[in-house]
Write an enzyme that holds these catalytic residues in place. Structure first.
Site, PDB file in Angstrom:
ATOM      1  N   LYS A 140       0.837  -1.200   0.000  1.00 56.21           N
ATOM      2  CA  LYS A 140       0.000   0.000   0.000  1.00 56.21           C
ATOM      3  C   LYS A 140       0.873   1.252   0.000  1.00 56.21           C
ATOM      4  O   LYS A 140       0.364   2.368   0.062  1.00 56.21           O
ATOM      5  CB  LYS A 140      -0.918  -0.001   1.222  1.00 56.21           C
ATOM      6  CG  LYS A 140      -2.006  -1.068   1.163  1.00 56.21           C
ATOM      7  CD  LYS A 140      -2.935  -0.991   2.363  1.00 56.21           C
ATOM      8  CE  LYS A 140      -4.031  -2.041   2.262  1.00 56.21           C
ATOM      9  NZ  LYS A 140      -4.914  -2.025   3.460  1.00 56.21           N
ATOM     10  N   ASP A 152      10.501  -7.203  -0.347  1.00 65.13           N
ATOM     11  CA  ASP A 152      10.870  -6.826   1.009  1.00 65.13           C
ATOM     12  C   ASP A 152      12.218  -6.165   0.871  1.00 65.13           C
ATOM     13  O   ASP A 152      13.147  -6.731   0.302  1.00 65.13           O
ATOM     14  CB  ASP A 152      10.927  -8.019   1.958  1.00 65.13           C
ATOM     15  CG  ASP A 152      10.953  -7.557   3.408  1.00 65.13           C
ATOM     16  OD1 ASP A 152      10.191  -6.632   3.747  1.00 65.13           O
ATOM     17  OD2 ASP A 152      11.738  -8.096   4.204  1.00 65.13           O
TER      18      ASP A 152
END
EC number: 3.6.1.66
Length: 205
Positions: free
Chosen positions: A12, A73
């Site tokens: 997001k 990540d």
């Protein structure tokens, strides 16, 4: 076949979404984010490495959405801090996530450390998971070397960009244009590796 031209970026963070969209704009590929799926909760990052977290997110969300999902990540590794903040980069200063608080904590912990000893790198692990159960996730990584500045510089980017000095440009990451950043960033390098590995049908070529 239409959904083959679509990929969901498992974040997001609109800064990351913009980077993915810019890097994929030359392909006939629609990039969506978790903002397009408000009913989906973000996957908890319980892995001990960037790669573990990326695969965890991509695989879980791909099954939930029945879609191709790219998860990254990424984080900052500072040598003088024994690799911190590492996989805890987004929450280095605690909850809730706060870029400015994270920057402040890094600067505080590096107080009085000489510039030449403030070597650091951005690290990005990217995983692509496919809804078909017989396809293993694709995993790649990329790094960007630099140093930690003593104070913020620049208005672009997000995260630790304002304190990350890139020798190649003699600027902070946050002072670079999107094109400059994509050329040398950890995420840009990982995505270019990804282009070579993912199936041709995924890119629509």
């Amino acid at each position: 076949m239409e959904n083959m031209k679509q990929v969901v970026v498992a974040t997001k963070n609109m800064g990351k979404v913009r980077e993915f969209a810019e890097l994929f704009e030359r392909f006939d590929l629609e990039v969506k984010s978790l903002h397009d799926f408000p009913h989906i909760e973000e996957v908890e990052e319980t892995g001990e490495t960037f790669e573990e977290n990326a695969i965890l997110k991509a695989d879980s969300l791909s099954r939930q959405l029945n879609a191709i999902v790219i998860a990254d990540d990424s984080g900052l590794i500072v040598d003088a801090l024994n690799g911190k903040p590492g996989v805890y980069s987004a929450r280095f200063a605690g909850e809730p996530k706060d870029d400015q608080a994270n920057i402040d904590k890094v600067l505080q912990e590096l107080n009085e450390v000489a510039f030449e000893k403030r070597k650091a790198r951005f690290y990005c692990a990217l995983a692509v998971a496919f809804p078909e159960g017989d396809k293993k996730p694709v995993i790649v990584n990329g790094t960007c070397e630099g140093f930690i500045l003593e104070q913020r510089r620049g208005e672009n980017g997000f995260g630790y960009d304002p304190i990350f000095y890139v020798e190649e440009y003699k600027k902070a990451m946050a002072e670079l244009s999107s094109d400059e950043k994509n050329a040398i960033s950890h995420r840009g390098r990982a995505l270019r590796k990804l282009e070579e590995k993912i199936p041709e049908w995924f890119l629509g070529e």
